[in-house]
Design an enzyme around this catalytic site. Structure first.
Site, mmCIF file in Angstrom:
data_model
loop_
_atom_site.group_PDB
_atom_site.id
_atom_site.type_symbol
_atom_site.label_atom_id
_atom_site.label_comp_id
_atom_site.label_asym_id
_atom_site.label_seq_id
_atom_site.Cartn_x
_atom_site.Cartn_y
_atom_site.Cartn_z
ATOM 1 N N LEU A 1 10.454 -5.767 5.636
ATOM 2 C CA LEU A 1 11.787 -6.145 5.882
ATOM 3 C C LEU A 1 12.739 -4.926 6.089
ATOM 4 C CD1 LEU A 1 12.213 -9.571 4.321
ATOM 5 C CD2 LEU A 1 12.157 -9.095 6.571
ATOM 6 N N LYS B 1 2.726 3.854 -4.941
ATOM 7 C CA LYS B 1 4.042 4.180 -5.461
ATOM 8 C C LYS B 1 3.692 4.824 -6.896
ATOM 9 C CE LYS B 1 6.700 0.015 -4.655
ATOM 10 N NZ LYS B 1 7.543 -1.266 -5.172
ATOM 11 N N ASP C 1 13.779 0.319 -7.347
ATOM 12 C CA ASP C 1 13.276 -1.074 -7.496
ATOM 13 C C ASP C 1 14.294 -1.651 -8.607
ATOM 14 O OD1 ASP C 1 11.740 -1.652 -5.219
ATOM 15 O OD2 ASP C 1 9.731 -0.695 -6.357
ATOM 16 N N GLY D 1 4.423 -11.721 -16.541
ATOM 17 C CA GLY D 1 3.540 -10.682 -15.822
ATOM 18 C C GLY D 1 3.430 -9.494 -16.379
ATOM 19 N N ALA D 2 2.458 -8.795 -16.193
ATOM 20 C CA ALA D 2 2.272 -7.270 -16.811
ATOM 21 C C ALA D 2 1.789 -6.336 -15.693
ATOM 22 C CB ALA D 2 1.313 -7.542 -18.091
ATOM 23 N N GLY D 3 2.144 -6.723 -14.662
ATOM 24 C CA GLY D 3 1.660 -5.887 -13.279
ATOM 25 C C GLY D 3 2.608 -4.787 -13.071
ATOM 26 N N GLY D 4 2.668 -4.139 -12.038
ATOM 27 C CA GLY D 4 3.300 -3.119 -11.621
ATOM 28 C C GLY D 4 5.011 -3.353 -11.860
ATOM 29 N N TYR E 1 10.534 -13.582 -3.141
ATOM 30 C CA TYR E 1 11.701 -13.941 -2.230
ATOM 31 C C TYR E 1 10.844 -14.794 -0.876
ATOM 32 C CZ TYR E 1 10.495 -9.598 0.005
ATOM 33 O OH TYR E 1 9.713 -8.359 0.392
#
Ligand code: NAP
Length: 287
Positions: free
Chosen positions: A22, A72, A108, A132-135, A230
Site C-alpha cells: 500500500l 530489513k 516503523d 510475540g518475539a518476531g521482528g 491491519y
C-alpha cells in the site's frame, strides 16, 4: 503527483514480495497533496540481489527507498550510515540518499509511536503486555524501553526467543524492563489491567478466525489492545478485547505514519495532521 518529466524524483520500495504493498498509495497521495514532482514505485528484488539493488538505486539518482520483508536486516550491509535507533533495533525500513550512498532509518517504530499518540495511547510509565518475539515485536520492545515503559511482559510461543529479545533489549537499553514469558503462562501475569500490543502474525488475513490467546479471562486484564495487523481491520484479538470491556485498535495508522515519517525524511518537510487524515482515508478505502 505532477506530470512525469525530466525533473521527476523517484522513490520506491524494495522487498520480495512487493505486489501487495500500500506504500505507493501513501507516497503518491502525499506527493500530489504537496505538489511535489515525485513518483513512488515498488521494486521486486530477488534474494541475493539487495546490494546490487541499493547500489543501482544510488547510481540512478533515486531519492529514497523503503525496505520490506525479507531485507530489513540484510540491507544494513549496503549503507554508508545507520541511524542510532535503527542500529539498536537491527532493522532498517527507510533509506535516505546522502552524498556517498544511503543512510538507514527505522520509521516503523516512530510510526507506531505516532499512531499510538494519535489514539491518545500513552506508553510512558505504563505496564505493557507484548505478544510475540518476531521482528516487529523486537522493535516494539526497543521502543517501549526507550519510552520509559515501566514494565513489558513479553509473551511468546517459543520462550527462548522471548528470552533472547528481552536479554538484548534490556542490555542495549541499560534497563531491566522486559520480562520474558511463555505464551501459555499468561495466567501468571499480575492481576491488573494492561495495554496489550499484539505483534504475532496470528489473525492475519487469510487466517482471520484465530487470536493468539483465545481465553476470555486473559482479555479481562486488557484496558487497551493494539493489534499491529491491519488486514483484516477487525481482528479476533480486537473483538476479544472489546467483548471484555477494553478499547481496540488495528495497525493501519502505524502503516500510515511509518510512510509519512519516511516521506518527511526524503523531502525535508513536515506532513500536517490534516494531510495525514486524507492519506488515511485513501488507505482505508484501499486496505
Ligand atoms: P515474524 O518475525 O514472522 O514473527 C511472527 C510472530 O508470531 C512470532 O512471535 C511467532 O512466534 C508468532 N506466531 C506465529 N504463528 C503463531 C502461532 N500459531 N501461535 C503463536 N504464535 C505464533 O513476523 P513480524 O515481522 O514480527 O510481524 C508480526 C505481525 O506484525 C504481522 O502480522 C505483520 O503483518 C504485523 N506488522 C504490521 C506492521 C504495520 O505497519 N502495521 C508493521 C510490521 C509488522 P514464534 O517465535 O514462537 O514462532
Amino acid at each position: 503527483m505532477k506530470m512525469i518529466d525530466g525533473h521527476t524524483r523517484t522513490c520506491g520500495l524494495i522487498g520480495n514480495p512487493v505486489e501487495h504493498t500500500l506504500s505507493p498509495l501513501i507516497h503518491n497521495t502525499l506527493a500530489k497533496q504537496l505538489n511535489h514532482n515525485l513518483v513512488y514505485v515498488p521494486f521486486h528484488v530477488e534474494e541475493g540481489q539487495v546490494h546490487q539493488a541499493v547500489d543501482g538505486a544510488f547510481a540512478l539518482n533515486i531519492l529514497g527507498l523503503n525496505v520490506t520483508v525479507p531485507y530489513k536486516s540484510q540491507v544494513m550491509d549496503s549503507l554508508v550510515q545507520i541511524d542510532d535507533l535503527a542500529q539498536k533495533i537491527g532493522a532498517v525500513n527507510t533509506l535516505v540518499r546522502c552524498e556517498k550512498g544511503y543512510k538507514g532509518y527505522n520509521t516503523d517504530m516512530p510510526g507506531l509511536y505516532r499512531a499510538l499518540a494519535s489514539e491518545k495511547i500513552k506508553l510512558e510509565g505504563q505496564e505493557v503486555i507484548l505478544l510475540g518475539a518476531g521482528g516487529a515485536a523486537r522493535a516494539v520492545a526497543f521502543m517501549c524501553a526507550s519510552k520509559n515503559v515501566k514494565r513489558v511482559y513479553l509473551l511468546n510461543r517459543s520462550v527462548e526467543k522471548a528470552k533472547a529479545v528481552a536479554d538484548e533489549v534490556n542490555a542495549k537499553s541499560g534497563r531491566e524492563c522486559i520480562y520474558p514469558m511463555a505464551l501459555e503462562n499468561y495466567n501468571e501475569l499480575p492481576d491488573q489491567k494492561f495495554l496489550a500490543i499484539q505483534a504475532t502474525s496470528v489473525g492475519l488475513h487469510p487466517n482471520v478466525e484465530h487470536a493468539v490467546i483465545e481465553d476470555q479471562a486473559f482479555y479481562q486484564r486488557i484496558h487497551t489492545g493494539y493489534d499491529l495487523i491491519y488486514k483484516p481491520r477487525d481482528t479476533r484479538f480486537m473483538q476479544l478485547v472489546r467483548e471484555n470491556g477494553g478499547c481496540a485498535f488495528h495497525g493501519l495508522k502505524m502503516l500510515l505514519y511509518q510512510g509519512i515519517i519516511a516521506y518527511e525524511l526524503w523531502n525535508d518537510v513536515s506532513v500536517s495532521e490534516s494531510m495525514a487524515a486524507q492519506v488515511y482515508k485513501a488507505l482505508e478505502e484501499r486496505a
